[in-house]
Design an enzyme around this catalytic site. Structure first.
Site, PDB file in Angstrom:
ATOM      1  N   SER A   1      24.591  57.240  18.436  1.00 15.70           N
ATOM      2  CA  SER A   1      24.980  55.851  18.646  1.00 15.70           C
ATOM      3  C   SER A   1      24.492  55.386  20.025  1.00 15.70           C
ATOM      4  CB  SER A   1      26.503  55.704  18.467  1.00 15.70           C
ATOM      5  OG  SER A   1      26.877  54.353  18.317  1.00 15.70           O
TER       6      SER A   1
ATOM      7  N   GLU B   1      18.883  54.054  12.551  1.00 14.42           N
ATOM      8  CA  GLU B   1      20.191  53.891  11.905  1.00 14.42           C
ATOM      9  C   GLU B   1      20.920  52.795  12.658  1.00 14.42           C
ATOM     10  OE1 GLU B   1      23.589  54.851  12.942  1.00 14.42           O
ATOM     11  OE2 GLU B   1      22.889  55.120  14.993  1.00 14.42           O
TER      12      GLU B   1
ATOM     13  N   HIS C   1      26.196  56.588  11.321  1.00 11.77           N
ATOM     14  CA  HIS C   1      27.645  56.343  11.285  1.00 11.77           C
ATOM     15  C   HIS C   1      28.153  56.516   9.857  1.00 11.77           C
ATOM     16  CE1 HIS C   1      26.308  54.369  14.992  1.00 11.77           C
ATOM     17  NE2 HIS C   1      27.551  54.405  15.411  1.00 11.77           N
TER      18      HIS C   1
END
Length: 307
Positions: free
Chosen positions: A110, A208, A278
């Site tokens: 992330s 992502e 995620h």
């Protein structure tokens, strides 16, 4: 070739830090036994409980924790407690020469994407894109496969991603080989035009994202296109795009239409649907390790990230 960190062993100590936003302290407490079950001892960063608005303490505190864990000879690896925002704020002050001299496992994703890119470029070290303690491991939905992926830190082995994990869709066929790089799409975009701009030339690009609408994915992919990232990459791995939907009753392209617009005419293999990001399960991968993407067979093979 990036340097491989040494593998972890039972009895090793790992440092736990929060380079970005404040982790949920209760979730962090719940997650720590997982590391102990792996046979690891734990050393918490000094600012792990600090809070400054949406940051886990000041930039200086978070940077100090990162430096301390890499410098500490008793710490064999570093696991991030969570993401959020903030790691880029001190990236230009990291002592990359020191990290290069003290290579060790570094694990997160992330917002940690910015640190993966920076450490990969300036410390020339393989790092790991995988679930974090407070934001993932502590959750009831934390998947057994996600837990097993930590095994790659203890024993060097090739990773083989097939449709056994989850269905995949080939947008463009063919085979590509190169270092696997990338991570969160928003963090890749935020580095464009800086000294931390992601180098994708001849490499396999992983993307992502979470909580961004299709038009925002479109806007970000267009910026990467204009920055010639797709012209330079050898292949593209599309990971999980959690909650990438528009509000109801709002005119929108679908996420699949956006991906088709940007990728279907490329001359490099592009495969989507990977459970990387995620999501649960979360297939953890070593960034900077050599990989092979086969768009025809719908497989991704990655060489070990530790030695």
């Amino acid at each position: 070739m990036r340097k491989l960190p040494n593998r972890l062993k039972r009895g090793d100590t790992v440092g736990v830090i929060a380079p970005s936003s404040p982790p949920d302290q209760e979730n962090l407490r719940k997650a720590l036994p997982f590391l102990e079950e792996l046979g690891l001892k734990i050393k918490l960063g000094k600012s792990i409980g600090a809070s400054r608005g949406y940051l886990a303490g000041t930039d200086e505190e978070r940077l100090s924790d990162l430096h301390a864990m890499f410098e500490d000879p008793e710490v064999a690896g570093i696991i991030c407690a969570g993401g959020g925002y903030g790691s880029a704020r001190f990236a230009d002050r990291i002592d990359y020469a020191m990290i290069m001299e003290n290579p060790k496992v570094f694990w997160g994703y992330s917002d940690i994407t910015f640190l993966h890119t920076a450490i990969g470029e300036y410390a020339e070290m393989v790092t790991f894109h995988g679930p974090m303690l407070a934001s993932d491991v502590a959750k009831p939905e934390f998947h057994e496969r996600s837990a097993r992926m930590f095994g790659q830190l203890f024993e060097p082995f090739e990773l083989h991603y097939t449709e056994e994990v989850a269905p995949l869709e080939t947008l463009v066929g063919g085979v590509a080989q190169g270092e696997l790089v990338g991570g969160n799409l928003s963090l890749i975009r935020s580095a464009i035009g800086t000294k931390f701009d992601l180098d994708v030339k001849g490499k396999i690009l992983l993307i992502e994202a979470i909580n961004i609408e299709p038009y925002e994915v479109d806007e970000t992919l267009n910026q990467l296109r204009l920055a010639r990232k797709f012209d330079e990459a050898a292949g593209i791995v599309i990971g999980d795009f959690k909650n990438a939907v528009s509000p109801k009753d709002t005119p929108s392209l679908t996420l699949d239409q956006v991906f088709a617009d940007y990728f279907s005419e490329l001359k490099i293999p592009v495969v989507k649907g990977f459970k990387i990001g995620h999501c649960e399960p979360h297939f953890s991968v070593p960034l900077g390790a050599l990989a092979r993407l086969d768009g025809d067979a719908k497989t991704l093979t990655i060489l070990p990230g530790v030695q």
